[in-house]
Every structure is written in structure tokens, then in C-alpha cells.
Design an enzyme around this catalytic site. Structure first.
Site, short mmCIF file in Angstrom:
data_model
loop_
_atom_site.label_atom_id
_atom_site.label_comp_id
_atom_site.label_asym_id
_atom_site.label_seq_id
_atom_site.Cartn_x
_atom_site.Cartn_y
_atom_site.Cartn_z
CG ASP A 81 -3.96 6.70 2.52
OD1 ASP A 81 -3.66 5.50 2.42
OD2 ASP A 81 -4.71 7.15 3.41
CG ASP B 142 -26.37 14.00 -29.86
OD1 ASP B 142 -25.82 12.94 -30.19
OD2 ASP B 142 -27.58 14.22 -29.99
CG HIS C 79 0.82 6.84 4.40
ND1 HIS C 79 1.29 6.09 3.34
CD2 HIS C 79 -0.44 6.39 4.63
CE1 HIS C 79 0.35 5.24 2.96
NE2 HIS C 79 -0.71 5.40 3.73
CD GLU D 132 -3.88 5.65 11.49
OE1 GLU D 132 -5.07 5.33 11.58
OE2 GLU D 132 -3.42 6.30 10.54
CG ASP D 133 -1.51 1.09 10.73
OD1 ASP D 133 -2.37 1.57 11.49
OD2 ASP D 133 -1.66 1.01 9.50
CG HIS E 46 -1.70 1.27 1.40
ND1 HIS E 46 -2.56 1.81 0.46
CD2 HIS E 46 -1.68 2.15 2.45
CE1 HIS E 46 -3.04 2.96 0.92
NE2 HIS E 46 -2.52 3.18 2.12
#
Length: 700
Positions: free
Chosen positions: A139, A259, A72, A76-77, A48
Site C-alpha cells: 500500500d 569505481d 484494505h 476505513e473509507d 489503488h
């Protein structure tokens, strides 16, 4: 490794070798941090960040942005802190990663307050460094490309977020390529059946159109070649979301929209843009009123192009955009193009102004929900371009009024505006502005925003500034009235407002649970707390009373006309000089009635809700009053009546006429006067008209 090598080659085409190595180091660091983590598709998680970096590399973003893209999700993870990142990759990259980490998911389906607060975080992050937003958009784009592994409900929620917030932000930042992909991927996830059918219809129509597109393209290229203009001509196909939106809003069939043939002509210089325009206007007949020059007057997001509509061969409408290569890069990559064509420090002043505008709105919004309500309406409106008296161009949303213009110039200009001139002519403040007009605002030192402006302003800045002022004003007025009401109530306990002891206030805050004394005063002024009840709570237990006195000694003094907290009853229209009573209405504050008003009969004996009032000797302002004129019907009598009122320096607010018979009528008037003496002068002038039989003030 193949994907990493491909990214490395892509980066080497526009970055220094050391910068490429720094990005690869960030990739290795992120790989270690995300070791053992998998995406919902079953792929290693590192795929990712790598995909996000690839999207930004296509936009030719700088090395710091690419490093932030790789890292990034690390804060957080994983267990890595912002300080760790700063030690490895520098403070700028750590700030970018921290900014992206704070932009947690915006949930639209529920928890509206949290969703709005997260959008506020996004605004602050953008203001600090716009690259935070670019990483976030990349992201979100990769997440949209890999939606299929999620449940249908989650797909729809994420698609709705993308269409409501991320696509408009991409457009506002001028990143057209990402905006188009957001809209088509969001459309497919939100309405899969509609998307499928429209895509099939587009594929079917494409075959019939191909030869016409080629024919038009060839004729344009041949004519430009004769004029020695080097240009790249491409036939553009409308994307599915755009077709769907046009079918919905314009109520047109798929055939009507298909059109129209669209072409983009990319040339070398600005001079070539205008020469090309002349060439194609000679080649095909232009449609009047359909030419737009966004080269001389760019859009708010920096977009530049010439737009024109022509009638081509076989009578088909042709939409044409003409721009330079730099303009094309700006149209596709928006603010990101500045990293490719200009120094990063130079930035995009238009985008910066927009982000600064968001910050201003945020500071004035009452809460995060109000903030997002303003911003969603302001993300990308159709625009009108108007001029200040000094010749500066100001862009505003379609439907904007002089009040919106005034607030766009400066908040203080908006707060004190009383009138406007458009092209030298006095006009109403609610008059919608047209592109090209010159607007001048007339200000008065003591003027302030009118609550009725909220009914017609369209810009978020004007709306939030007016609301902010009115809330502040209401707070001040209600606190002031609260003080006066409490002062009167404290007389019963042998004290007054100036002599309140700190121990009394502490006791009150414990009893009421209020945050501070000012909050209690505001509640009294608004009519949400009774002043006598508050005074009783403040008093020591030995002094408290179980009854309300039959009357209070000192009446409240009234010294202003209609405000946000003190207002005048429309049933009896009290004016200075009239005996008056006040009615405390919850949420509205103090409503002033004439003492004789029948509407007070039920509460007249309740001294807490109905109180004695006096006019201050210093009272000023205009007050509405209602009276009737019985007269003989004659041609021109109403004009003569209005002239007499005007001569007396009074203003007519309302006028209505009822015929009693063929010869006489009764005229109902509501006019603004300074007080009873002024009203008496007006009525005397009216009585002097020979057609007037009787003049009298109405009673309730």
C-alpha cells in the site's frame, strides 16, 4: 478491465482457479464499496487497491493476502464493517483488513506521541499475522509511486516516514526489492535536486563502465563454464540512495564509489556457491578480510549469500555476491518468499523472533515514545555473531557488549549478570564483542541491573529491560520510603501507618486528585510531597494543624547501601556507625549526610526537609568513605598502601597523590567499607607502615 485481466493472468500462473475467482470477487466487492470515490490524481479509487494487489502478486503472495489487498481500505473509507467482510470472505481476510486499517498514517513531522502509538499498533498487527505488514508495505509502495500529485510539504513528510520506518522494516523482513524502491522514491521526494544531479552523474558514468562490466562478466562466465557450474551472472548497479548514503557517511566522492563494480552470481545448489567462490578467488585476487559467509550464518532476516571483494582486471575492485535461486528469492522478497517456496505455516523463524522481540520491548517500554526510540535503533543494525557456551549462534548489533548478549539469551540472565568470560577470559561487561567469540555470563542470585549499563548497551531489548527493572525498583523503593516517612508524620496525629482508616485515604485522594494511595506514597518517597502535609490532609478537619512540629519522635531507620531512592552524600561520605541526618531532595528521594556536614546548615532546622536518621542493626552493603594519608615519599609506598587496604577486605574506588615537598606526600583515598569498625581496622593497618605519619578521615 484490461488491468483486471492482466492481474488474473498473473495470478493464474501460481494460484488455483478457485482462489483467483475469490480474489476477483473481492475486487468486485471493493469496486461497489468505493463507487464514486476518486484519488487525488482524479483516477477512480479502485485503481489503488488493484495496484496494491499487483505488487503482492509479483511477490507470489497467497490468495487471502490478495483479497485483503483488494479490500484494505473498505473498513476505513466506506460503511462496511469487519463483520460484513467476515461474512463475505471469511474471518482471516477480515482480520487482515482490520489489521491494515488500524495502521493509520504515521506522522513524523508532528504529534510524536500519536506517531509512536501507531507504530506500536503496527508491531501488534505484525505479531498476529505478518501478512498485515506485507499488505501495508505494498500500500505504501503504490502511494510512493503516485506522490507527484501531492504538495511538496506533504511529499517530504511521507518520504521521511518511508525512509525512517517503512524502508528499514522492508529490509528487516528481507524484502530487498521493495526496500530499494522505497529508498529511491523517498530520496527523489525528500531531496529532488540532489536526486536529479546524482542520477545524471550515474547516467554519464554508465557509458564509461559498460565495456569493463561486460569484460569482467564474460571472464567469470567462461571460467565457470569450464568448471561445469551452471550460473547466471549479472552486473549490479548501486541504487541512488545507497550511493548518496555512502558519499555522506564515508565522505567519499561520487567517482570513488562508482569505481567499485558489483556482480551477483546465482547458482543451483549450496555446494555450487562454495565451488564458485573457489573459482573466482582463483580468477581474481581476493581482498583480505572482505569475505563474509551469510550462507552458513544467515542474517537476522533470513538473508543468505556469500560476499567477497576482489581486485579485477585493470586493478578495479569487484564486489561479488554468490547465492542459490532460493536465496535470491529470499533476498528480493524476504518473508514473502515463504509463500512461494514453503508452506505459510512454516514461516520465517528469524522474522518471528524479531517480531516477538518487538513485543517484549513494547511490554517493558514506559511509553510509546520510548518504544519507538528503542526500535528505530534496532531496525537493521550491522551485526556480529557470537556463540553461547553450548555452541548456539546469537546475532547482535555491532558494538554489542556481554550485557546485550545476556539479555539476548534471556531477560533474567541479563538482570542477574555480574561478570562475563569471552573465550574463557574474564572481561569487563562493557567490552564490545567481536564475531566468532564464545561468551559465557556469570550470574549471581541477588544481583540486579546497574543504571550505568545504560551508558554502553546497544540493543533495544537490553535497554528497555534495564529501564523497566530500574523503574519498577525505583517505584518499590520510593513507596517503601514513603510509608516510613508517613508513619513517622502520623504520630503527630495520634495514629500510625498500620491504623490508617479508609475514610482518611478517600479524603486524601479527593484533596490531591491522585489515582490511588500508592501514587501518593511514591511521591512522598521521591521527595515530591511532604509526609507531614499528606498526613495533615488525611486527618479529619477538626484534627488538622496549622504548624509543623519542631521535631518528630521516631527517626527513620536506614538498612541498605546506595539505592535508587536512598543515596549517600558524596560531600561527607556517611558510613554505618556515623551520626546521620536525611535530606529529602525532590525527584531524588532521601540523601543521607553525616550530622556534622556543613551542607545541611541552611535546612537543619526544617524538620520536614531535614530529618533524624538511625542505622538499622541489620544494615549491610558497601559504603564509600574518604580519608587522607600523610606519608614519607618512598619508592613502592603506594603499592604497599594498596596491599594493606586489600588485606583488610576493602576496595579502593579513587586514589590521588599530592606532593607537599620533596620528601612527603598526601594521598587522598575513597574506599568501600562495611562501617566504622571496618574503617578503623583499615586505618590501623595503614598506620603500622613506618612511612605513614598521619591517617585521618576528611570532614565537610
Amino acid at each position: 478491465m484490461q488491468a483486471v485481466d492482466a492481474l488474473s493472468n498473473k495470478l493464474s500462473s501460481y494460484l488455483e482457479q478457485q482462489e483467483v475467482q475469490d480474489i476477483l470477487d473481492a475486487y468486485q466487492f471493493a469496486t461497489g464499496c468505493h463507487e464514486g470515490q476518486l484519488r487525488q490524481s482524479g483516477e477512480p479509487y479502485i485503481s489503488h487497491p488493484l495496484a496494491v494487489a499487483n505488487i503482492l502478486a509479483d511477490m507470489h503472495l497467497d490468495a487471502e493476502s490478495l483479497m485483503a489487498a483488494m479490500l484494505h481500505d473498505v473498513i476505513e473509507d466506506t460503511g462496511v464493517s469487519k463483520e460484513d467482510l467476515a461474512g463475505h470472505f471469511g474471518s482471516t481476510v477480515a482480520e487482515l483488513v482490520d489489521g491494515v486499517s488500524k495502521l493509520t498514517e504515521i506522522e513524523f513531522a508532528s504529534r510524536a506521541e500519536q506517531q509512536a502509538e501507531n507504530f506500536q499498533k503496527m508491531t501488534l498487527a505484525m505479531a498476529r499475522d505478518i501478512r498485515v505488514m506485507l499488505v501495508k508495505l505494498a500500500d505504501r509502495l503504490h502511494n510512493m509511486r503516485t506522490l507527484k500529485v501531492l504538495s511538496a510539504a506533504k511529499r517530504r513528510r511521507i518520504a521521511r516516514e518511508t525512509l525512517d520506518i517503512y524502508a528499514p522494516i522492508a529490509q528487516r523482513l528481507g524484502i530487498n526489492d521493495i526496500r530499494v524502491e522505497f529508498e529511491d522514491l523517498g530520496f527523489a521526494a525528500m531531496y529532488p535536486m540532489r536526486h536529479q544531479r546524482l542520477r545524471a552523474a550515474l547516467k554519464s558514468a554508465r557509458g564509461n563502465r559498460k565495456h569493463i562490466v561486460e569484460e569482467i562478466k564474460d571472464s567469470i562466465e567462461i571460467r565457470l563454464g569450464k568448471e561445469l557450474i551452471s550460473a547466471e551472472v549479472t552486473g549490479r548497479e548501486k541504487h541512488l540512495w545507497s550511493i548518496y548514503q555512502k558519499m555522506k557517511t564515508k565522505r567519499k566522492s561520487f567517482r570513488d564509489i562508482m569505481d567499485v563494480f558489483a556482480f551477483r552470481i546465482v547458482v543451483e545448489t549450496v555446494d555450487d556457491c562454495y565451488r564458485t567462490l573457489g573459482v573466482i578467488h582463483n580468477l581474481f585476487k581476493p581482498v583480505p578480510g572482505e569475505f563474509k559467509d551469510y550462507v552458513a550464518i544467515p542474517k537476522v532476516n533470513g538473508y543468505q549469500s556469500l560476499h567477497t571483494v576482489l581486485i579485477g582486471m585493470h586493478g578495479v575492485p569487484i564486489e561479488v555476491q554468490i547465492r542459490t535461486r532460493d536465496m535470491d528469492a529470499m533476498a528480493n522478497f524476504g518473508i514473502a518468499a515463504h509463500w512461494l517456496y514453503k508452506s505459510r505455516e512454516e514461516g520465517n523463524p528469524r522474522t518471528s523472533r524479531w517480531v516477538q522481540g518487538l513485543l517484549e520491548i513494547q511490554q517493558k517500554a514506559g511509553n510509546s515514545l520510548e518504544f519507538i526510540e528503542h526500535v528505530k535503533a534496532d531496525l537493521f543494525p550491522d551485526e556480529v555473531y557470537v556463540f553461547t557456551p553450548g555452541g548456539q549462534i546469537i546475532s547482535l548489533p555491532s558494538g554489542a557488549t556481554p550485557v546485550d548478549f545476556a539479555y539476548a539469551v534471556h531477560t533474567n540472565v541479563g538482570n542477574t549478570c555480574v561478570a562475563s568470560k569471552i573465550n574463557g577470559q574474564l572481561t569487563s561487561l562493557s567490552e564490545p564483542l567481536q564475531s566468532g567469540c564464545k561468551v559465557a555470563i556469570i550470574n549471581a542470585k541477588d544481583a540486579q541491573p546497574n543504571p550505568s549499563w545504560l551508558n554502553f548497551v546497544v540493543t533495544a531489548k537490553a535497554r528497555s529491560a534495564i529501564r523497566h527493572f530500574l523503574k519498577h525498583q525505583q517505584h518499590e523503593e520510593s513507596v517503601d520510603l514513603g510509608k516510613r516517612l508517613l508513619d513517622r508524620a502520623l504520630e503527630t496525629f495520634g495514629s500510625n501507618y498500620k491504623n490508617i482508616r479508609k475514610s482518611w485515604i478517600k479524603r486524601l485522594l479527593v484533596e490531591t486528585g491522585a489515582a490511588n494511595f500508592e501514587e501518593v506514597l511514591e511521591q512522598i518517597g521521591l521527595g515530591n510531597r511532604l509526609a507531614y502535609g499528606v498526613a495533615n490532609l488525611m486527618a479529619p478537619p477538626s484534627m488538622r494543624k496549622t504548624y509543623v512540629p519542631e521535631e518528630f519522635e521516631s527517626p527513620i531507620m536506614i538498612d541498605t547501601s546506595d539505592g535508587l531512592i536512598i543515596s549517600y552524600a558524596r560531600c561527607c561520605h556517611p558510613i554505618p556507625g556515623d551520626p546521620i541526618l536525611g535530606h529529602l531532595s525532590p525527584g531524588r528521594g532521601l540523601v543521607v549526610h553525616r550530622e556534622s556536614c556543613k551542607n545541611l546548615n541552611e535546612i537543619r532546622t526544617n524538620v520536614e526537609k531535614c530529618m533524624a536518621l538511625n542505622w538499622s542493626p541489620r544494615v549491610k552493603g558497601d559504603f564509600s568513605v574518604e580519608f587522607k594519608v600523610e606519608l614519607t615519599s618512598e619508592r613502592g609506598i603506594i603499592a604497599a598502601l594498596a596491599a594493606r587496604i586489600s588485606e583488610s577486605e576493602a576496595t579502593i574506588q579513587q586514589i590521588s597523590i599530592k606532593e607537599r615537598d620533596a620528601h612527603s606526600s598526601v594521598v587522598d583515598l575513597v574506599i568501600d567499607v562495611k562501617g566504622r569498625i571496618h574503617l578503623a581496622n583499615v586505618m590501623r593497618k595503614i598506620r603500622n607502615l613506618k612511612q605513614v605519619q598521619r591517617v585521618y578521615r576528611t570532614k565537610n
